[in-house]
Write a protein that holds these residues in place. Structure first.
Motif, PDB file in Angstrom:
ATOM      1  N   THR A  19       0.849  -1.176   0.000  1.00  0.00           N
ATOM      2  CA  THR A  19       0.000   0.000   0.000  1.00  0.00           C
ATOM      3  C   THR A  19       0.888   1.230   0.000  1.00  0.00           C
ATOM      4  O   THR A  19       1.804   1.348   0.812  1.00  0.00           O
ATOM      5  CB  THR A  19      -0.896   0.031   1.258  1.00  0.00           C
ATOM      6  N   VAL A  20       0.618   2.133  -0.913  1.00  0.00           N
ATOM      7  CA  VAL A  20       1.376   3.382  -0.956  1.00  0.00           C
ATOM      8  C   VAL A  20       0.643   4.414  -0.119  1.00  0.00           C
ATOM      9  O   VAL A  20      -0.536   4.692  -0.355  1.00  0.00           O
ATOM     10  CB  VAL A  20       1.521   3.873  -2.403  1.00  0.00           C
ATOM     11  N   LEU A  21       1.341   4.957   0.874  1.00  0.00           N
ATOM     12  CA  LEU A  21       0.702   5.924   1.752  1.00  0.00           C
ATOM     13  C   LEU A  21       0.941   7.354   1.266  1.00  0.00           C
ATOM     14  O   LEU A  21       0.065   8.194   1.318  1.00  0.00           O
ATOM     15  CB  LEU A  21       1.232   5.765   3.184  1.00  0.00           C
ATOM     16  N   LYS A  22       2.143   7.619   0.822  1.00  0.00           N
ATOM     17  CA  LYS A  22       2.462   8.975   0.354  1.00  0.00           C
ATOM     18  C   LYS A  22       2.978   8.924  -1.074  1.00  0.00           C
ATOM     19  O   LYS A  22       4.183   8.983  -1.327  1.00  0.00           O
ATOM     20  CB  LYS A  22       3.514   9.596   1.263  1.00  0.00           C
ATOM     21  N   ALA A  23       2.029   8.837  -2.005  1.00  0.00           N
ATOM     22  CA  ALA A  23       2.389   8.688  -3.408  1.00  0.00           C
ATOM     23  C   ALA A  23       3.281   9.839  -3.868  1.00  0.00           C
ATOM     24  O   ALA A  23       4.262   9.634  -4.590  1.00  0.00           O
ATOM     25  CB  ALA A  23       1.135   8.619  -4.275  1.00  0.00           C
ATOM     26  N   HIS A  24       2.954  11.043  -3.412  1.00  0.00           N
ATOM     27  CA  HIS A  24       3.715  12.179  -3.913  1.00  0.00           C
ATOM     28  C   HIS A  24       5.197  12.073  -3.566  1.00  0.00           C
ATOM     29  O   HIS A  24       6.057  12.404  -4.370  1.00  0.00           O
ATOM     30  CB  HIS A  24       3.141  13.488  -3.383  1.00  0.00           C
ATOM     31  N   GLU A  25       5.460  11.581  -2.368  1.00  0.00           N
ATOM     32  CA  GLU A  25       6.868  11.474  -1.976  1.00  0.00           C
ATOM     33  C   GLU A  25       7.591  10.392  -2.772  1.00  0.00           C
ATOM     34  O   GLU A  25       8.783  10.500  -3.054  1.00  0.00           O
ATOM     35  CB  GLU A  25       6.983  11.189  -0.474  1.00  0.00           C
ATOM     36  N   LEU A  26       6.839   9.364  -3.133  1.00  0.00           N
ATOM     37  CA  LEU A  26       7.428   8.340  -3.995  1.00  0.00           C
ATOM     38  C   LEU A  26       7.775   8.947  -5.352  1.00  0.00           C
ATOM     39  O   LEU A  26       8.820   8.668  -5.931  1.00  0.00           O
ATOM     40  CB  LEU A  26       6.447   7.186  -4.210  1.00  0.00           C
ATOM     41  N   VAL A  27       6.881   9.774  -5.855  1.00  0.00           N
ATOM     42  CA  VAL A  27       7.127  10.430  -7.133  1.00  0.00           C
ATOM     43  C   VAL A  27       8.422  11.237  -7.062  1.00  0.00           C
ATOM     44  O   VAL A  27       9.242  11.199  -7.981  1.00  0.00           O
ATOM     45  CB  VAL A  27       5.955  11.357  -7.534  1.00  0.00           C
ATOM     46  N   LEU A  28       8.621  11.922  -5.941  1.00  0.00           N
ATOM     47  CA  LEU A  28       9.850  12.704  -5.782  1.00  0.00           C
ATOM     48  C   LEU A  28      11.074  11.805  -5.889  1.00  0.00           C
ATOM     49  O   LEU A  28      12.073  12.170  -6.505  1.00  0.00           O
ATOM     50  CB  LEU A  28       9.853  13.428  -4.435  1.00  0.00           C
ATOM     51  N   LEU A  29      10.986  10.617  -5.303  1.00  0.00           N
ATOM     52  CA  LEU A  29      12.111   9.686  -5.348  1.00  0.00           C
ATOM     53  C   LEU A  29      12.485   9.280  -6.765  1.00  0.00           C
ATOM     54  O   LEU A  29      13.635   8.987  -7.052  1.00  0.00           O
ATOM     55  CB  LEU A  29      11.760   8.409  -4.574  1.00  0.00           C
ATOM     56  N   THR A  30      11.485   9.248  -7.646  1.00  0.00           N
ATOM     57  CA  THR A  30      11.777   8.823  -9.015  1.00  0.00           C
ATOM     58  C   THR A  30      12.640   9.831  -9.746  1.00  0.00           C
ATOM     59  O   THR A  30      13.119   9.570 -10.848  1.00  0.00           O
ATOM     60  CB  THR A  30      10.494   8.627  -9.856  1.00  0.00           C
ATOM     61  N   GLY A  31      12.778  11.006  -9.132  1.00  0.00           N
ATOM     62  CA  GLY A  31      13.634  12.005  -9.758  1.00  0.00           C
ATOM     63  C   GLY A  31      12.922  12.795 -10.845  1.00  0.00           C
ATOM     64  O   GLY A  31      13.556  13.450 -11.671  1.00  0.00           O
ATOM     65  N   ALA A  32      11.594  12.748 -10.836  1.00  0.00           N
ATOM     66  CA  ALA A  32      10.848  13.531 -11.816  1.00  0.00           C
ATOM     67  C   ALA A  32      11.117  15.008 -11.593  1.00  0.00           C
ATOM     68  O   ALA A  32      11.206  15.469 -10.466  1.00  0.00           O
ATOM     69  CB  ALA A  32       9.359  13.233 -11.682  1.00  0.00           C
ATOM     70  N   ARG A  33      11.273  15.710 -12.675  1.00  0.00           N
ATOM     71  CA  ARG A  33      11.495  17.157 -12.565  1.00  0.00           C
ATOM     72  C   ARG A  33      10.144  17.841 -12.417  1.00  0.00           C
ATOM     73  O   ARG A  33       9.103  17.281 -12.630  1.00  0.00           O
ATOM     74  CB  ARG A  33      12.257  17.699 -13.786  1.00  0.00           C
ATOM     75  N   GLY A  34      10.200  19.130 -12.113  1.00  0.00           N
ATOM     76  CA  GLY A  34       8.963  19.920 -11.996  1.00  0.00           C
ATOM     77  C   GLY A  34       8.471  19.848 -10.570  1.00  0.00           C
ATOM     78  O   GLY A  34       7.324  20.110 -10.342  1.00  0.00           O
TER      79      GLY A  34
END
Lengths: 238, 238
Positions: free
Chosen positions: A223-238
């Motif tokens: 279960t992903v609790l903080k999707a946004h923080e995971l997105v940050l980990l992927t190194g996505a820009r913006g």
DNA sequence: GGAATCTCTTGATCTAAATCAAATACCGTG
DNA sequence: CACGGTATTTGATTTAGATCAAGAGATTCC
């Protein structure tokens, strides 16, 4: 292999009306299509078709989840993609193949419709929008694979695992209290086969993320609790 | 971008007759198709179209070589595939895209025909075999990409580089004395972008292979002397 | 309910390949 | 032909992640 049974009950037209390849069709046309279909229920972990075998039928996943995998000569398994509910798969004919280019295995209990491959050209010719929508799906899968190649070539394991999990929750996420859960059983091993790493590394990663409160996981459940923080980990820009 | 010029001389029908997408067509049909085409010569290293831009035209590589690349947010470049002479590319419409999903750059001096994308549906509808053959190409590319994902996930750098070189000589090999040469300029950097490694590692690998007499290389040139031994390195069974 | 089988976790060690750092070779060009 | 820009080679160092190893929970199956 790829056994097909006639449905016990008559399939309802509403099953297909909302799916892109059939969305432009009349009730009569959909009836026609359904009458030619075989439906079958598969348990989790069952092979629907196997790489290299004659592509005798094409499939539609009505419910459940299907994994498309390839196996190396050394016996290592690589998960190429997941088919979400509502999509066609095993459409070798559409890409000029006459054997299946990979193996399809159910990742959860699934309901699958299938048709003999010789109907493919009929479907394309007869049904408006069928080809276009199908190739849109192919296009999406190609884009996904492309992204995976780029990821594998440039990103670290942590980012790749994060990407894989995000992709899964986007495709198949089920909202639960305080997060989004991948709604079919998935092991550390599976995740490692999706990202080209080992189950140990995935396990360590998930443990670390759990400590930080990003995800919560149990046996075969993530279960992903903080999707946004995971997105940050992927190194996505913006 | 993607500027297109009318040909100075009338294009000859024989240019297309042997290429799969057009092989079933009459001389008259091919004439029709050529009359709508623009042709253009590109120097090496020139961008034909760029990822994300409106997919205004589709292309046919008449001569030369084209590289399809993607660039990460960090500016790293990944080579997704090479287009060999005679193939269509930039066929976004075929896969339901309306922007190009990657960037195309000539890898050598090249001659390219192109048509406005709005003709795509015409071509598919009007010309027998055009769609089928095109999707066969798409299928092949998809299979290739799939193989690359498997390679990247399971093989070591040495094997991946060997695979990449073999793929290149299969597609574009030119026989020379005692071996097969990749017939366009290719740097260590390029090879590293195809295999997800660094130019240093590629250089070391090639040096080692050169010592063993498997390949011979010079600035931007690679010749395979013992293809079979390279194949062994890839770990292929059989 | 206990044995056997999966699945997951975590520590210790090892290694392939990246990174860092220079030097060298090559090429086109003014 | 000397100069500046590109490619290539090779050594030294570092490190991410694999591999090795062992245990602990879950689950399923007699």
């Amino acid at each position: 292999m790829t056994a097909a049974r006639k449905p016990y009950v008559r399939l309802d037209e509403s099953l297909l009306t909302d799916l892109p390849p059939f969305s432009k069709l009349s009730a009569r046309e959909i009836r026609e299509i359904l009458d030619q279909a075989s439906s079958r229920r598969y348990d989790e972990g069952v092979t629907v078709f196997e790489e290299g075998f004659d592509a005798g039928r094409f499939f539609l996943l009505l419910d459940g989840y299907v994994r498309v995998v390839r196996i190396t000569p050394e016996g290592e398994q690589v998960i190429a993609l997941h088919i979400p509910t509502g999509q066609l798969f095993g459409i070798a004919k559409a890409l000029g193949h006459d054997t299946y280019p990979a193996t399809a295995i159910t990742a959860a209990e699934s309901i699958v419709l299938s048709w003999p491959m010789h109907l493919w050209d009929d479907f394309v010719a007869r049904y408006d929008g069928f080809a276009t929508e199908t190739y849109k799906t192919v296009g999406t899968r190609m884009k996904d694979m492309n992204n995976r190649v780029v990821e594998m070539a440039t990103q670290q394991v942590e980012q790749r695992i994060a990407c894989a999990i995000l992709r899964l929750i986007n495709q198949t996420g089920r909202k639960v209290d305080g997060g989004i859960e991948i709604d079919f059983p998935i092991t550390r091993q599976d995740l490692s086969e999706m990202t080209g790493t080992t189950l140990h590394t995935v396990s360590r990663m998930l443990s670390a993320w759990e400590k930080q409160g990003l995800v919560s996981s149990a046996r075969k459940r993530i279960t992903v609790l903080k999707a946004h923080e995971l997105v940050l980990l992927t190194g996505a820009r913006g």
